[in-house]
Scaffold this motif. Sequence first.
Motif, mmCIF file in Angstrom:
data_model
loop_
_atom_site.group_PDB
_atom_site.id
_atom_site.type_symbol
_atom_site.label_atom_id
_atom_site.label_comp_id
_atom_site.label_asym_id
_atom_site.label_seq_id
_atom_site.Cartn_x
_atom_site.Cartn_y
_atom_site.Cartn_z
ATOM 1 N N ILE A 15 19.437 11.756 28.583
ATOM 2 C CA ILE A 15 18.643 12.729 29.335
ATOM 3 C C ILE A 15 17.386 13.040 28.538
ATOM 4 O O ILE A 15 17.455 13.366 27.340
ATOM 5 C CB ILE A 15 19.444 14.011 29.611
ATOM 6 C CG1 ILE A 15 20.455 13.750 30.734
ATOM 7 C CG2 ILE A 15 18.520 15.158 29.999
ATOM 8 C CD1 ILE A 15 21.282 14.960 31.124
ATOM 9 N N GLU A 16 16.233 12.928 29.187
ATOM 10 C CA GLU A 16 14.960 13.249 28.565
ATOM 11 C C GLU A 16 14.425 14.545 29.170
ATOM 12 O O GLU A 16 14.517 14.762 30.376
ATOM 13 C CB GLU A 16 13.948 12.122 28.792
ATOM 14 C CG GLU A 16 14.308 10.819 28.106
ATOM 15 C CD GLU A 16 13.196 9.790 28.214
ATOM 16 O OE1 GLU A 16 12.136 10.129 28.773
ATOM 17 O OE2 GLU A 16 13.390 8.662 27.758
ATOM 18 N N ALA A 17 13.893 15.407 28.307
ATOM 19 C CA ALA A 17 13.340 16.686 28.763
ATOM 20 C C ALA A 17 12.098 17.022 27.945
ATOM 21 O O ALA A 17 11.974 16.598 26.791
ATOM 22 C CB ALA A 17 14.379 17.797 28.622
ATOM 23 N N PRO A 18 11.160 17.765 28.521
ATOM 24 C CA PRO A 18 9.993 18.189 27.746
ATOM 25 C C PRO A 18 10.390 19.293 26.768
ATOM 26 O O PRO A 18 11.357 20.016 26.987
ATOM 27 C CB PRO A 18 9.037 18.709 28.817
ATOM 28 C CG PRO A 18 9.938 19.172 29.913
ATOM 29 C CD PRO A 18 11.111 18.242 29.909
ATOM 30 N N GLY A 19 9.639 19.439 25.701
ATOM 31 C CA GLY A 19 9.892 20.524 24.756
ATOM 32 C C GLY A 19 10.437 20.043 23.436
ATOM 33 O O GLY A 19 10.292 18.883 23.055
ATOM 34 N N LYS A 20 11.129 20.968 22.744
ATOM 35 C CA LYS A 20 11.578 20.655 21.388
ATOM 36 C C LYS A 20 13.094 20.772 21.198
ATOM 37 O O LYS A 20 13.632 20.330 20.187
ATOM 38 C CB LYS A 20 10.873 21.559 20.389
ATOM 39 C CG LYS A 20 11.102 23.053 20.604
ATOM 40 C CD LYS A 20 10.337 23.889 19.573
ATOM 41 C CE LYS A 20 10.608 25.381 19.753
ATOM 42 N NZ LYS A 20 9.886 26.184 18.743
ATOM 43 N N GLU A 21 13.812 21.382 22.143
ATOM 44 C CA GLU A 21 15.264 21.493 22.053
ATOM 45 C C GLU A 21 15.859 21.277 23.439
ATOM 46 O O GLU A 21 15.210 21.561 24.454
ATOM 47 C CB GLU A 21 15.701 22.861 21.520
ATOM 48 C CG GLU A 21 15.271 23.158 20.088
ATOM 49 C CD GLU A 21 15.972 22.287 19.057
ATOM 50 O OE1 GLU A 21 17.007 21.676 19.407
ATOM 51 O OE2 GLU A 21 15.491 22.214 17.909
#
Length: 320
Positions: A15-21
């Motif tokens: 799963i890829e998501a924007p951000g840092k965590e």
Amino acid sequence: MLHAAEVRLNDRGQIEAPGKEVRVFRGEAATPLFGSVSKDHDSVRFTPSLPFVAGESYRVEFQSTDGTWSTKHLRFVRPKAELPTVVMRHSDTPFPANALKFYLHFSQAMEQGVFLERITLHRLDGSVVQGAFRETELWSPDGKRLTLWLHPGRQKTGVNLNTDDGPVLVEGERYRLKIAASWRSTEGVPLGKKYTFWIIAAAPDHQCPDLKRWKFAAPKRGTRDPLHILFDEPLDPAMMHSALHVRSGDQEVKGAIHIASDARSWSLVPAVEWPLGRYDIVIDPLLEDLAGNNLQHPFEVDRDQPLKPAPATTLRFEVR
């Protein structure tokens, strides 16, 4: 680069998501899934310890660079697929009452981490044998074969669980191993029906397999007749695939391995005709019978005493 609120499953099962965590939950569960997180510029990737399951919904919580958290829900598309099936091979062989494990063979890779919710062991009166299985979940690399461990603390004579709760299997009794219809493949397709396998508990086995009682006959040269070995008792069918090898000098004889349905014999059909010569059957001394007794020592050996590793055992024959 991902857009501000884009969350997706990539072709590597991450799963890829924007951000840092990022944290990923199954449905509305309160505990996040186990896995690893890696960072790439302004996005993060979550790799699950167990594969995601098609048809299941997941909640993805991700933290942007300014510290705020957002939530997205994903539901992986369930592709059209055949129903998976399951068999328990060698189930026609009575198991010793102190057996350690069974093998379930599925036609497709299966959902992992849920086997204790999908498998139950029942007595003839319908009651469930509580605490029958060790929580260790061991799958083959392709996710199709499950090694189902009976709890060794109950199967080993004289230890606390065996004394307090009794053994899992009792000699002379019959049991039903039930597989839930809801168990899904990694493609999200459930078995669709309940599977039941009978288990017959025979007398406990505390003796090592006896090589002196094994029987085999050398094949004839110029043929592809199988080398057939008859054991003195049923042996662990999964271990047989890797624990026996036939060599001519330093070359292994390649071919197709066949294991009898009662786990009492092993055969090798060579890929090419047998040439004249001497051959060695090289046997791993850790090869076990159905109760965990191997060629080196019985399962219920005193583990406080150090054991010296035994060399591979060799049986020799000639092709003439």
